[in-house]
Design an enzyme around this catalytic site. Structure first.
Site, PDB file in Angstrom:
ATOM      1  N   HIS A  75     -28.565 -36.746 -55.186  1.00 51.80           N
ATOM      2  CA  HIS A  75     -28.572 -38.061 -54.537  1.00 51.80           C
ATOM      3  C   HIS A  75     -28.019 -39.083 -55.517  1.00 51.80           C
ATOM      4  O   HIS A  75     -28.627 -39.325 -56.567  1.00 51.80           O
ATOM      5  CB  HIS A  75     -29.995 -38.447 -54.123  1.00 51.80           C
ATOM      6  CG  HIS A  75     -30.577 -37.509 -53.105  1.00 51.80           C
ATOM      7  ND1 HIS A  75     -30.460 -37.713 -51.749  1.00 51.80           N
ATOM      8  CD2 HIS A  75     -31.255 -36.338 -53.237  1.00 51.80           C
ATOM      9  CE1 HIS A  75     -31.049 -36.727 -51.088  1.00 51.80           C
ATOM     10  NE2 HIS A  75     -31.543 -35.870 -51.978  1.00 51.80           N
ATOM     11  N   LEU A  76     -26.871 -39.670 -55.181  1.00 54.30           N
ATOM     12  CA  LEU A  76     -26.262 -40.648 -56.088  1.00 54.30           C
ATOM     13  C   LEU A  76     -26.624 -42.087 -55.711  1.00 54.30           C
ATOM     14  O   LEU A  76     -26.324 -43.016 -56.465  1.00 54.30           O
ATOM     15  CB  LEU A  76     -24.738 -40.461 -56.133  1.00 54.30           C
ATOM     16  CG  LEU A  76     -24.270 -39.138 -56.765  1.00 54.30           C
ATOM     17  CD1 LEU A  76     -22.749 -39.003 -56.668  1.00 54.30           C
ATOM     18  CD2 LEU A  76     -24.720 -39.017 -58.215  1.00 54.30           C
ATOM     19  N   ARG A  77     -27.237 -42.273 -54.560  1.00 56.01           N
ATOM     20  CA  ARG A  77     -27.826 -43.556 -54.132  1.00 56.01           C
ATOM     21  C   ARG A  77     -26.829 -44.673 -53.854  1.00 56.01           C
ATOM     22  O   ARG A  77     -27.233 -45.771 -53.497  1.00 56.01           O
ATOM     23  CB  ARG A  77     -28.843 -44.066 -55.170  1.00 56.01           C
ATOM     24  CG  ARG A  77     -30.007 -43.133 -55.420  1.00 56.01           C
ATOM     25  CD  ARG A  77     -30.825 -42.892 -54.191  1.00 56.01           C
ATOM     26  NE  ARG A  77     -32.072 -42.181 -54.487  1.00 56.01           N
ATOM     27  CZ  ARG A  77     -32.588 -41.238 -53.707  1.00 56.01           C
ATOM     28  NH1 ARG A  77     -31.966 -40.866 -52.589  1.00 56.01           N
ATOM     29  NH2 ARG A  77     -33.720 -40.655 -54.028  1.00 56.01           N
ATOM     30  N   HIS A 191     -32.286 -29.415 -44.463  1.00 58.32           N
ATOM     31  CA  HIS A 191     -33.592 -29.706 -45.059  1.00 58.32           C
ATOM     32  C   HIS A 191     -34.626 -29.124 -44.094  1.00 58.32           C
ATOM     33  O   HIS A 191     -34.928 -29.723 -43.069  1.00 58.32           O
ATOM     34  CB  HIS A 191     -33.770 -31.220 -45.215  1.00 58.32           C
ATOM     35  CG  HIS A 191     -35.086 -31.611 -45.806  1.00 58.32           C
ATOM     36  ND1 HIS A 191     -35.185 -32.459 -46.888  1.00 58.32           N
ATOM     37  CD2 HIS A 191     -36.360 -31.275 -45.489  1.00 58.32           C
ATOM     38  CE1 HIS A 191     -36.472 -32.624 -47.202  1.00 58.32           C
ATOM     39  NE2 HIS A 191     -37.205 -31.916 -46.352  1.00 58.32           N
ATOM     40  N   ASP A 318     -31.680 -31.158 -56.611  1.00 58.90           N
ATOM     41  CA  ASP A 318     -32.204 -32.202 -55.721  1.00 58.90           C
ATOM     42  C   ASP A 318     -32.518 -33.464 -56.530  1.00 58.90           C
ATOM     43  O   ASP A 318     -33.571 -34.096 -56.354  1.00 58.90           O
ATOM     44  CB  ASP A 318     -33.426 -31.735 -54.928  1.00 58.90           C
ATOM     45  CG  ASP A 318     -33.789 -32.713 -53.803  1.00 58.90           C
ATOM     46  OD1 ASP A 318     -33.018 -33.663 -53.569  1.00 58.90           O
ATOM     47  OD2 ASP A 318     -34.829 -32.522 -53.165  1.00 58.90           O
ATOM     48  N   HIS A 322     -35.538 -42.545 -58.189  1.00 58.13           N
ATOM     49  CA  HIS A 322     -36.311 -43.664 -57.648  1.00 58.13           C
ATOM     50  C   HIS A 322     -36.696 -44.549 -58.820  1.00 58.13           C
ATOM     51  O   HIS A 322     -37.045 -44.039 -59.892  1.00 58.13           O
ATOM     52  CB  HIS A 322     -37.566 -43.182 -56.924  1.00 58.13           C
ATOM     53  CG  HIS A 322     -37.300 -42.406 -55.664  1.00 58.13           C
ATOM     54  ND1 HIS A 322     -36.871 -43.004 -54.504  1.00 58.13           N
ATOM     55  CD2 HIS A 322     -37.374 -41.078 -55.392  1.00 58.13           C
ATOM     56  CE1 HIS A 322     -36.711 -42.077 -53.563  1.00 58.13           C
ATOM     57  NE2 HIS A 322     -37.001 -40.891 -54.082  1.00 58.13           N
TER      58      HIS A 322
HETATM   59  O1  DOR Z   1     -38.068 -35.504 -52.314  1.00 57.83           O
HETATM   60  C1  DOR Z   1     -37.024 -35.747 -51.745  1.00 57.83           C
HETATM   61  N1  DOR Z   1     -36.330 -36.863 -52.008  1.00 57.83           N
HETATM   62  N2  DOR Z   1     -36.558 -34.881 -50.851  1.00 57.83           N
HETATM   63  C2  DOR Z   1     -35.498 -35.170 -50.084  1.00 57.83           C
HETATM   64  O2  DOR Z   1     -35.104 -34.348 -49.305  1.00 57.83           O
HETATM   65  C3  DOR Z   1     -34.842 -36.494 -50.169  1.00 57.83           C
HETATM   66  C4  DOR Z   1     -35.009 -37.047 -51.504  1.00 57.83           C
HETATM   67  C5  DOR Z   1     -34.621 -38.484 -51.642  1.00 57.83           C
HETATM   68  O3  DOR Z   1     -33.574 -38.886 -51.108  1.00 57.83           O
HETATM   69  O4  DOR Z   1     -35.314 -39.218 -52.343  1.00 57.83           O
END
Ligand code: DOR
Length: 437
Positions: A75-77, A191, A318, A322
């Site tokens: 996830h590059l956000r 997923h 994954d 955050h």
């Molecule tokens: O824990 C997770 N965070 N699982 C996911 O499938 C999405 C990801 C996120 O985008 O934070």
């Protein structure tokens, strides 16, 4: 002096390339960003290395040299949550973790469910320190209701589709997604957690969740999701890739489906082969909150067994950044996800290789050629003519995970403070050094 025959050589390392079945002391010669040849060590090869200028030689004595690692779940956000990560910072983290290619997930804001957003991310990635392959959304806004314009996404360069973070709950929509994906020869990455059964669960449903008074999400949510999608895969003949698989029965379902010849593949994340739900009650560390959740010991052992027997094709992080602000709250309120790009190699070495489950070649296969084949990516090999994407690993280097050392913009790792063995020492992209420890 005429033009140089080589720009650079990575000399004296132990080269491991599962795509070529190659494990040997060898020297890799690079020119114009590509691999010109790989010569097994010999007096003649040593002499050739010696004839080059000092500044052309990267001495990998005592190191492992592998194809640039590939992480198909990152996830590059960007766009939308640049405070947690950007394409640039995420790719810096990738390089520091030995990854030269990453596949980025579409749960950005706005979602990557249209050509413009694919293009936006690709543009951002042009100057980044890793190759970025975009995975488009299966459904518009990841709402699970209406398919995205899958053909448009593929035309723009999307390598796969997923609604990651969410399960495509409607089987008819999933069926159509698989049928389109098959036409375009891309995998559908899923997923696999039935959202109705997850029903607000914040950890694995188990003795631990009862003990802690936290709402659980049962392993059956994953089993049902995987079994349904295998049935749809059988029906459509499409390629299904199960993301972050975690439960014994889901892994067994994939094992059986593969025996049947169904085109299903899957990945596992380091946190699911290292940690269990028993960790959560120790400190209620919100960095342990993740979807799918950390499972039981029995499930963790099944993930390891799936990696060992090849049921699980790849290891993916994954990487889910955050910010501290978002994670600094009660466990049940916290967002799910942990970063992973910079700890994957150390966790694989310490928890899979040192414990005797995998050898280096097995591990490298799951981090290079297997993900490349599943997602139709060009890398994952040191074959002559390939782009010189190369990872150099110090195989027994002891180190401690430190939050202040992460290249990622976020620090949400439950592994901070953990002692690991095996560290990335250098990452080379297109023949250029993008990371050096
Ligand atoms: O824990 C997770 N965070 N699982 C996911 O499938 C999405 C990801 C996120 O985008 O934070």
């Amino acid at each position: 002096m005429g033009p140089r025959k080589y720009d650079k050589v990575i000399a004296n390392g132990r080269v491991i390339d599962p795509s070529l079945g190659f494990v040997s002391e060898a020297h890799i010669f690079i020119k114009d960003g590509r691999i010109v040849e790989t010569q097994a060590d010999s007096p003649a090869a040593k002499k050739l290395v010696k004839s080059l200028d000092k500044d052309q030689v990267i001495d990998a004595q005592g190191m492992l040299v592998t194809p640039g690692l590939i992480d198909v779940h990152v996830h590059l956000r960007e766009p939308g949550r640049e405070g947690a990560e950007t394409v640039e910072t995420g790719c810096r983290a990738a390089a520091a973790g030995g990854f030269t290619s990453v596949c980025c997930m579409p749960n950005t804001h706005p979602r990557i469910d249209n050509q413009e957003t694919v293009k936006f991310v690709q543009d951002r990635a042009k100057t980044a320190s890793a190759r970025v392959y975009v995975v488009g959304a299966i459904t518009k806004n990841l709402d699970g209701k209406e398919l995205s314009e899958i053909g448009d996404l593929v035309k723009m360069g999307a390598v796969a589709i997923t609604d990651d973070g969410r399960y495509v709950q409607n089987p008819e929509i999933m069926r159509r997604a698989l049928e389109y994906a098959r036409m375009f020869n891309i995998p559908v990455a899923q997923h696999a957690e039935d959202q109705q059964l997850v029903s607000g669960g914040v950890m694995n449903e188990s003795f631990e969740s009862t003990r802690l008074g936290l709402r659980g999400s049962p392993a059956a949510a994953e089993e049902i999701a995987v079994l349904r999608d295998i049935a749809l895969c059988r029906l459509t003949g499409a390629r299904l890739h199960i993301q972050h698989i975690t439960t014994r029965r889901a892994i067994e379902a994939v094992r059986q489906a593969k025996r049947e010849g169904i085109k299903v593949t899957c990945e596992a994340c380091p946190h699911h082969f290292v940690l269990t739900d028993e960790e959560i009650g120790k400190e209620f560390n919100t960095h342990l909150k993740v979807n799918p959740p950390l499972r039981s010991r029995d499930d963790r052992d099944a993930v390891i067994a799936g990696l060992v027997d090849g049921t699980i094709d790849c290891i993916a992080s994954d990487h889910a950044p955050h910010s501290d602000e978002d994670k600094d709250c009660e466990f049940d309120q916290a967002p799910s996800g942990m970063i992973g790009l910079e700890t994957t190699v150390g966790l694989v070495k310490t928890y899979l290789i040192d414990k005797g489950f995998l050898d280096w070649a097995d591990a490298v296969r799951k981090l290079t050629i297997n993900p490349a084949r599943i997602f139709n990516l060009p890398g994952g090999t040191l074959a002559e003519g390939s782009p010189a994407d190369i990872t150099i690993i110090d195989p027994d280097k002891k180190w401690t995970v430190r939050g202040d050392k992460f290249r990622s913009r976020s620090k949400n790792s439950p592994f901070i403070g953990l002692k690991l063995s095996g560290q990335v020492s250098m990452t080379i992209l297109n023949g250029g050094v993008v990371y050096e420890r």
